[in-house]
Scaffold this motif. Structure first.
Motif, PDB file in Angstrom:
ATOM      1  N   ARG A 289      -7.312  17.387  -9.257  1.00 37.68           N
ATOM      2  CA  ARG A 289      -6.143  18.010  -9.862  1.00 37.68           C
ATOM      3  C   ARG A 289      -5.827  19.368  -9.237  1.00 37.68           C
ATOM      4  O   ARG A 289      -4.684  19.816  -9.268  1.00 37.68           O
ATOM      5  N   GLU A 290      -6.877  20.011  -8.676  1.00 34.02           N
ATOM      6  CA  GLU A 290      -6.663  21.330  -8.085  1.00 34.02           C
ATOM      7  C   GLU A 290      -7.602  21.512  -6.908  1.00 34.02           C
ATOM      8  O   GLU A 290      -7.436  20.882  -5.879  1.00 34.02           O
ATOM      9  N   TYR A 291      -8.647  22.348  -7.047  1.00 32.22           N
ATOM     10  CA  TYR A 291      -9.629  22.587  -5.985  1.00 32.22           C
ATOM     11  C   TYR A 291     -11.008  22.758  -6.620  1.00 32.22           C
ATOM     12  O   TYR A 291     -11.124  23.099  -7.797  1.00 32.22           O
ATOM     13  N   ALA A 292     -12.046  22.531  -5.819  1.00 27.99           N
ATOM     14  CA  ALA A 292     -13.420  22.773  -6.255  1.00 27.99           C
ATOM     15  C   ALA A 292     -14.061  23.771  -5.301  1.00 27.99           C
ATOM     16  O   ALA A 292     -14.178  23.513  -4.105  1.00 27.99           O
ATOM     17  N   TYR A 293     -14.479  24.925  -5.823  1.00 29.62           N
ATOM     18  CA  TYR A 293     -15.070  25.970  -4.978  1.00 29.62           C
ATOM     19  C   TYR A 293     -15.752  26.996  -5.864  1.00 29.62           C
ATOM     20  O   TYR A 293     -15.453  27.115  -7.049  1.00 29.62           O
ATOM     21  N   ASP A 294     -16.683  27.734  -5.276  1.00 32.63           N
ATOM     22  CA  ASP A 294     -17.321  28.846  -5.992  1.00 32.63           C
ATOM     23  C   ASP A 294     -17.989  29.799  -5.005  1.00 32.63           C
ATOM     24  O   ASP A 294     -17.340  30.636  -4.404  1.00 32.63           O
ATOM     25  N   ILE A 299     -11.763  32.534  -0.626  1.00 36.19           N
ATOM     26  CA  ILE A 299     -10.726  32.855  -1.609  1.00 36.19           C
ATOM     27  C   ILE A 299     -11.315  32.643  -2.992  1.00 36.19           C
ATOM     28  O   ILE A 299     -11.790  31.560  -3.317  1.00 36.19           O
ATOM     29  N   GLY A 300     -11.302  33.668  -3.826  1.00 33.56           N
ATOM     30  CA  GLY A 300     -11.795  33.526  -5.192  1.00 33.56           C
ATOM     31  C   GLY A 300     -13.282  33.220  -5.280  1.00 33.56           C
ATOM     32  O   GLY A 300     -13.706  32.416  -6.120  1.00 33.56           O
TER      33      GLY A 300
END
Length: 324
Positions: A289-294, A299-300
């Motif tokens: 649905r969007e993005y997966a990151y950490d 970015i972010g």
């Protein structure tokens, strides 16, 4: 195109007003039942129950929210930077020297590796060149026009479509219980103010962000304007966020939401106050649905703030699991 944007903003304004009304009937309808939703509802009930041990008077019910990655999408680049890149291309005919001068040459040739290699200095140069030399009113119109015409590179939809419905509901839910909601963002305050009221229900005077120097100029007899200069006045990110809150809001928040390491100090400042406090982080876990990151994202990035949240038992919202 402008009519399209006005229509979109009108719809968004209706949605905000509708969300404020529905907040009383079905609060947080787009949130799945779970620990995050329960923590929010419990906090609001405890702080707004007159006579309760955790009651907070309405003037002190200050809620602050980061914008990029917390209220709307921030990938694959911050939307304000996408705006700056488009502005370089738009302004290029007036600046033939950009064809051979970095970082503008890389922007115009689509060489993102070259732009990245220019580091923070190059990025700031692009921002300065595209955000200055005009009045504040002209800049607001430029932002509004860009929002009407630009689209997200992956999803091919206008950028204003990329606000998070669960967070719109949360803003409305808080306001329905006497909270005053603020944006406290590293993004440019002049970039956000033209549209935040229609989209989030947050008026421009409740938007805190990074800012450039603005100068009062008498453009012609009896016509004063405010001119944007290519000088940074204030960076509202990281440790700058508590400073911005103190400077522009004047009250310590009791509720704060972010999504990255740039929000850690804002949450720490909120937690430092007396009484019941709420600190929340959005964790981007939904690649469909969007993005997966950490931790590894440029970015972010969510790394140290995540560790701090776990250690101090702050609320971490799992986008994939907690949002319908």
């Amino acid at each position: 195109m402008r009519r399209r944007l006005l229509l979109a903003l009108a719809i968004a304004g209706w949605a905000v007003a509708g969300s404020d009304a529905l907040a009383q009937i079905n609060p947080l309808a787009s949130w799945n039942d779970g620990a995050a939703k329960k923590a929010i509802v419990d906090f609001v009930q405890r702080t707004t129950t007159d006579g309760g041990a955790d009651f907070v008077p309405p003037p002190e019910r200050i809620a602050v929210f980061d914008n990029d990655g917390t209220l709307w999408t921030e990938q694959p680049v911050y939307f304000q930077f996408a705006f700056a890149l488009d502005r370089v291309k738009q302004l290029a005919p007036q600046h033939p020297e950009w064809q051979s001068r970095e970082p503008f040459k890389s922007v115009l040739t689509g060489n993102m590796a070259g732009l990245v290699a220019s580091s923070e200095k190059g990025v700031l140069e692009v921002i300065a060149a595209t955000h200055s030399g005009m009045t504040t009113a002209e800049f607001a119109r430029t932002v509004t026009d860009w929002m009407a015409n630009a689209g997200h590179p992956r999803f091919k939809r206008p950028y204003l479509d990329f606000v998070y419905q669960p967070m719109i509901e949360l803003l409305a839910y808080l306001r329905s219980h006497g909270f005053k909601t603020f944006i406290v963002s590293g993004g440019g305050v002049a970039f956000m103010r033209p549209w935040t009221e229609k989209v989030y229900g947050i008026p421009p005077e409740q938007v805190v962000g990074s800012s450039d120097v603005v100068k009062f100029v008498m453009q012609q007899p009896d016509k004063p304007v405010l001119m944007k200069e290519a000088k940074v006045e204030f960076i509202d990110d990281g440790p700058g966020k508590p400073v911005g809150i103190n400077r522009f809001i004047g009250r310590q928040p009791i509720f704060a939401f972010g999504n990255s390491d740039g929000d850690q100090q804002m949450l720490e400042w909120t937690a430092a106050g007396g009484g019941l406090r709420f600190m929340g982080l959005v964790h981007h876990t939904d690649a469909v649905r969007e993005y997966a990151y950490d931790r590894q994202s440029h970015i972010g990035k969510l790394d140290k703030a995540w560790d701090e949240a776990v250690r101090r038992k702050w609320t971490v919202v799992d986008m994939k699991a907690d949002w319908r």
